[in-house]
Design a protein around this motif. Sequence first.
Motif, PDB file in Angstrom:
ATOM      1  N   SER A 163      36.347   7.792 -71.311  1.00  0.00           N
ATOM      2  CA  SER A 163      35.270   8.005 -72.365  1.00  0.00           C
ATOM      3  C   SER A 163      35.855   8.170 -73.634  1.00  0.00           C
ATOM      4  O   SER A 163      34.989   8.179 -74.799  1.00  0.00           O
ATOM      5  CB  SER A 163      34.059   9.071 -72.159  1.00  0.00           C
ATOM      6  OG  SER A 163      34.626  10.348 -71.980  1.00  0.00           O
ATOM      7  N   CYS A 165      36.860  11.393 -74.667  1.00  0.00           N
ATOM      8  CA  CYS A 165      36.590  12.657 -74.906  1.00  0.00           C
ATOM      9  C   CYS A 165      37.475  13.440 -74.428  1.00  0.00           C
ATOM     10  O   CYS A 165      38.277  13.093 -73.334  1.00  0.00           O
ATOM     11  CB  CYS A 165      35.355  13.146 -74.495  1.00  0.00           C
ATOM     12  SG  CYS A 165      33.665  12.581 -75.316  1.00  0.00           S
ATOM     13  N   ASP A 211      34.295   8.456 -65.779  1.00  0.00           N
ATOM     14  CA  ASP A 211      33.712   9.970 -66.291  1.00  0.00           C
ATOM     15  C   ASP A 211      34.231  10.900 -65.694  1.00  0.00           C
ATOM     16  O   ASP A 211      33.607  12.373 -65.760  1.00  0.00           O
ATOM     17  CB  ASP A 211      32.064  10.041 -65.908  1.00  0.00           C
ATOM     18  CG  ASP A 211      31.704   9.777 -64.487  1.00  0.00           C
ATOM     19  OD1 ASP A 211      32.891   9.600 -63.534  1.00  0.00           O
ATOM     20  OD2 ASP A 211      30.575  10.005 -63.968  1.00  0.00           O
TER      21      ASP A 211
END
Length: 339
Positions: A163, A165, A211
Amino acid sequence: MNGDWLLRGRDGRLSVYLPSGEDVLCRAEQGPDGPWEAAPRKVGGDQKLRPGIALGQGADRYAHLVSWRPTKPGEAGLVHSTHFRPRLAALDWAPIGHPDKTGDRTGTPAVAVDAQGRAHVFVRNRSGGVSMVAQKEKGGWEPWRDLKGSDVHEDLAAVTGESGCVELYAAVPDGLLHWRQRDPGAQPVLEEAVETPVRPGTLHALATSADRTTLFYTDDAGDLCAWRAGGKPVALLASSGPGPVSAVRCELDGHDCTLFAQRSSSGRVAFAAYPTEQEAAGAWWTESGPQLPADARVSLATDEDGRVVAATLSPSTGQLLLTRRKDEPGLALEAWREC
């Protein structure tokens, strides 16, 4: 060294980084899958560094390096350098401060790079928790942030998820901690802790799905374990040697696999692979190559054609050995060669 030290640059060339006394050195391919530079080059200018180098790489393939340097007697500060292309000179070391403003070295840093190309630097602070400093998108650095935690071991594992992040793992007495950014650019928050015995200095984190990231580590029994937030740690197989593993995701015979490499107790390189995030499938070690010096490190990467590349490097001798996966079924490797 904290982080992968065998990296593929945006021009397709592979490079390796190694500490050498008070310096960091880099060697690179002269062309993709080509000969290597005969001698390493110093990274970041003439500043003298303290032990403990962190490496990270973003989607743009720029390498980010972080280290401590002495500032005055009994004190040190962190410095950062960016290496845009393997055969170009890296930027000079630039100061980024200290988690407690002033003081001596507090631990080995870790660095991860988000989807916007911003380096996030993590390090244990004087209180035993974790502090972080991050680059601004348009240059410069944000203020230092205290991410909390206590009794954190020195070695940290930072990773960027698919993602974009950034996440961080840390070992504490009898357990692990996990921090995660909930949005790009946000401060990572401590989301989960799990009780598990952890052998110090064995953490390695990898993005394993859209994820999720997975932390690999060795427990007190000598087993290589996998942990993803929201679940329980799973023992995969007995470690082949005492040090940390290197890990990379790759395609093997059409399957998404996670491949490990580790210097085994016999002194050779051991490889093991299993379908990514399917720990129940099991894995087993296969050794390869010559016996290596006790200080030899192992790292994995993929080249611009997606082939697995493995490298070993001995700081005491400077010997760099390399192998690539053959274009045939399974994990058949070319003969190891000295570069």
